[in-house]
Write an enzyme that holds these catalytic residues in place. Structure first.
Site, mmCIF file in Angstrom:
data_model
loop_
_atom_site.group_PDB
_atom_site.id
_atom_site.type_symbol
_atom_site.label_atom_id
_atom_site.label_comp_id
_atom_site.label_asym_id
_atom_site.label_seq_id
_atom_site.Cartn_x
_atom_site.Cartn_y
_atom_site.Cartn_z
ATOM 1 N N ARG A 14 38.545 50.294 38.526
ATOM 2 C CA ARG A 14 39.652 49.496 37.990
ATOM 3 C C ARG A 14 39.171 48.661 36.814
ATOM 4 O O ARG A 14 39.437 48.965 35.662
ATOM 5 C CB ARG A 14 40.252 48.615 39.095
ATOM 6 N N GLU A 144 43.791 34.448 38.510
ATOM 7 C CA GLU A 144 43.353 34.818 37.166
ATOM 8 C C GLU A 144 43.099 33.578 36.312
ATOM 9 O O GLU A 144 43.875 32.628 36.338
ATOM 10 C CB GLU A 144 44.408 35.704 36.504
#
Length: 511
Positions: A14, A144
């Site tokens: 990923r 994030e």
């Protein structure tokens, strides 16, 4: 002291695929996933981002089918988004059971990218988590830009944690998204997270923009992280992520931490990912680089031969490799003896001296001579010469030229039994011109003809990385007598010339 267990999550398929120019096709993703789960034994793998493409969906389906059959479906994770259940449905349709939900870990990202307040974002996340749980899916949560969140808006980070800590999220994953942290800041920020929420599982996800991904990962472990995110060969966006091999060995050797990694398969998976990604591993990359278990200096080989004086805990056998001793101008007699011993060759000290001299000469023109070259060098040095005899025919100098549309020209200077001669000629190739000049010298000055050349074979010693060494074997016929001479050199024409002068000296000895 009890060993601390650290969970390793590999994100090669990923985050590693976000390396510029890297795109794995579905079967490549499946092969890497199988190796990571079955052979390397990582605890978890993150294999894709949801809703990217149909090709990505097919790859995730293949991996999930394999993992389901192998009883490891709970180790396969997919990045998903707060998108009203679309990512959850996409992952469920692939057969996945774990979503790594992406949320905003800094106030700036939350307000400027989403245009939402912290309470609004928390409510959206809670709805997504509940939907995933209702689908029977486990949820991990990325915060994030957490690193900048802790720098610039820590109250926002803790507001997020307070709103989500009792929602059933399995892991909170804290990324240094832009690679801006130092080990000191990682320690400070992680200590604050762990002290406030001691029962929560925290992962750390490092980026390598300041070449601190490994150091920051280790600081997170020391400050209480339960899991570390890595990629094979450190692949990843911009400067990449923390490399799997480096993180594992430092955790094990320096911090007495425990992982489930089978380290003797690290080199194998590194080579596969290198091949699939097209991103070459640096020769000096720790653990998996080509040169990291190669001693170059002769004094190191001498010390290792006596009592492993130049070895550390990173023994090559741990990683399915072996120690090598480079052959070249710096290797010295000890390196060469170690390589001869490895090949089972027993030579006299004088023979070793002559081979050392020859390898040093080659090393001045080629950075590295491999062990595969060594038997050819031994043959080249020993087969056609006796140590007590000096060559009667010597090459003093030559010039060969090659130009488009003009025949090659050779001009040579040789000595025969101490007498110097010169000659020149043109030919169909550089070597052909050289031999014609040589034949002219013998015919015009001594009235002698040279043997006929009946076969000319050029080979490269096997084993790869030997492209700069060429072995030339020339077959000659003189009257009814057929014989061969051979020579090895970094230059094909020079190898042929050397083989030719071995023929000339054989003729002089016969006279």
């Amino acid at each position: 002291m009890k060993q601390k267990f650290i969970e390793i999550m590999d994100s090669t398929l990923r985050d590693g695929e976000q390396t510029s120019g890297v795109s794995f096709v579905p079967h490549e993703k499946l092969m890497v996933a199988r190796m990571l789960l079955r052979d390397v034994n990582v605890d978890r793998i993150e294999v894709a981002s949801a809703r990217v493409s149909e090709g990505e969906k097919e790859a995730v389906k293949m991996i999930c089918r394999y993992a389901q059959m192998a009883g490891m479906i709970d180790k396969v994770e997919v990045l998903g988004f707060v998108d009203n259940g679309r990512s959850v449905d996409w992952i469920a349709d692939c057969g996945g059971k774990v979503i790594n939900l992406l949320s905003k870990g800094s106030l700036k990202h939350c307000m400027q990218q989403l245009g939402k307040t912290a309470p609004e974002h928390i409510n959206d996340i809670l709805r997504e988590v509940k939907y995933a749980h209702d689908k029977g899916m486990e949820v991990n949560l990325y915060l994030e830009d957490w690193s900048n969140g802790m720098k610039n808006s820590p109250d926002y980070v803790f507001q997020l944690m307070e709103g989500l800590k009792d929602s059933g999220i399995r892991r909170f994953m804290l990324p240094d998204t832009l690679g801006v942290l130092s080990p000191m800041l990682v320690t400070e920020f992680f200590t604050k997270m762990v002290s406030r929420y001691p029962d929560i599982h925290f992962d750390f996800h490092a980026h390598n923009d300041y070449d601190l991904a490994v150091a920051n990962s280790l600081s997170a472990v020391l400050a209480g992280a339960s899991g570390i995110h890595v990629t094979v060969n450190g692949l990843g966006e911009r400067c990449g992520n923390a490399p799997l091999s480096s993180v594992h060995v430092i955790l094990k050797d320096h911090f007495n931490a425990q992982t489930n990694i089978c380290e003797n398969r690290l080199n194998e998976v590194s080579k596969v990912v290198e091949s699939y990604s097209g991103i070459a591993v640096a020769p000096n990359q720790p653990i998996v680089g080509e040169n990291v278990f190669t001693q170059v200096a002769g004094v190191h080989a001498d010390g290792d031969n006596k009592d492993k004086l130049y070895c550390n805990e990173l023994t090559p056998e741990r990683f399915g490799r072996k120690r090598e001793y480079a052959l070249g101008k710096s290797s010295g007699k000890a390196n060469i003896e170690m390589n001869l011993q490895e090949l089972g060759l027993e030579l006299t000290p004088e023979q070793v001296r002559k081979i050392t001299q020859r390898i040093t000469e080659l090393g001045d023109r080629k950075a590295r001579v491999t062990q595969d070259d060594l038997p050819f060098i031994v043959s080249d040095v020993l087969k056609h010469s006796a140590p007590e005899e000096e060559d009667k025919v010597k090459l003093l100098g030559y010039m060969v030229s090659l130009s488009y549309g003009i025949k090659p020209i050779a001009s040579i200077k040789i000595s025969i039994n101490g007498q110097e001669y010169t000659g020149d000629a043109t030919g169909d190739g550089q070597y052909d011109a050289f031999v014609k000049a040589l034949r002219r010298i013998y015919k015009e000055n001594m009235g002698r003809s040279l043997p006929d050349l009946i076969n000319y074979a050029v080979t490269i010693p096997p084993g790869g990385r030997t492209d700069a060494l060429v072995q030339t074997v020339i077959t000659w016929r003189q009257n009814e007598h057929i014989f061969r001479t051979r020579a090895l050199d970094a230059d094909q024409t020079q190898a042929a010339i050397n083989a030719t002068f071995k023929m000339l000296n054989l003729l002089e000895k016969q006279k």
